[in-house]
Design an enzyme around this catalytic site. Sequence first.
Site, PDB file in Angstrom:
ATOM      1  N   SER A 107      -1.799  -1.790   4.946  1.00  0.00           N
ATOM      2  CA  SER A 107      -0.674  -1.320   4.153  1.00  0.00           C
ATOM      3  C   SER A 107      -0.847   0.182   3.908  1.00  0.00           C
ATOM      4  CB  SER A 107      -0.586  -2.121   2.851  1.00  0.00           C
ATOM      5  OG  SER A 107       0.638  -1.904   2.213  1.00  0.00           O
ATOM      6  N   TRP A 108      -0.825   0.657   2.662  1.00  0.00           N
ATOM      7  CA  TRP A 108      -1.118   2.069   2.427  1.00  0.00           C
ATOM      8  C   TRP A 108      -2.485   2.432   3.014  1.00  0.00           C
ATOM      9  CZ3 TRP A 108      -0.406   6.953   1.721  1.00  0.00           C
ATOM     10  CH2 TRP A 108      -1.462   7.743   1.269  1.00  0.00           C
TER      11      TRP A 108
END
Length: 317
Positions: A107-108
Amino acid sequence: MHPIREPHQSGMLAVSERHRIYWEESGNPAGIPVIYLHGGPGAGTAPACRGFFNPEKYRIVLIDQRGSGRSEPYADIEENTTWDLVADIEKVRTMLGIDKWLVFGGSWGSTLALAYAQSHPEAVLGLILRGIFLCRQSEIDWLCQSGGSNRIYPDVWQDFLAPVPADERGDLVEAYRRLLSPDNPDREQMLAAASAWARQESHIICLEHDQKGVDYYNDGMAALAISRIENHYFVHRGWLDGEKAILNNIGKIRHIPTRIVQGRYDICTPPTSAWDLKQAFPEAKLEWTLAGHTAFEPATAKALVAATDYFAEHGTL
């Protein structure tokens, strides 16, 4: 997943006069060094994150990024940018005396892993990336503006809209910036907004609904780091515009063995981002899983463990 063992060392590293970040090391001190980069930004790590790596073969390093998890100050957005985090990763590597390591991010964390690798390719043995997010405006709009994920979760969207006055809903990222700001004098309003932001994301990250995960963010303080820091990064597009955009700098890392694992039904970071990364980075291997966004859904967890096991055995991906 692999057995989860307790850290054999951990601590707080002062990375600036303002920030101290939590770090830990578990597994085999003589094993392959690997760093786990969590999502959000602002989510922090948990013991389960160690389970992607064979503790007999890996020297497992986890950190909580600035303002996240056990790092201090909690939920702080001052001196908190992508490039601060990249510098922090290097400080941890130097502190631990690691020459090169495998970088694992979802994700991030995939954004940060790519930004770090493009800044320090000489320090990266390989990249394992999951739930690709490139911090582009289109991806931020998908999450935070009408016409994106709200078309799939219209009921959840109403809770996300609730804290925002009707005349501010044209730019929800900016509206939430005001609500989540440390300067907001209305603490009750701030914590309610934090809960609404974090619950919306918690709803859409799982293919199968996880009510326990949603309810965790009913606590506004628990929600504050991920909501405020995430919003802060969205406001600034992760400081990844123009020449610093991820796809513009793939040439710096095309020699690094890379595996991408992407949930086919990911509503949080839509599969088009993984596909765009693959087109720019044809040497990377892209594996689709019948899953949503989180790393812990069975198909994705299985693929990630298979990737770390393969790298431990072959030294490539």
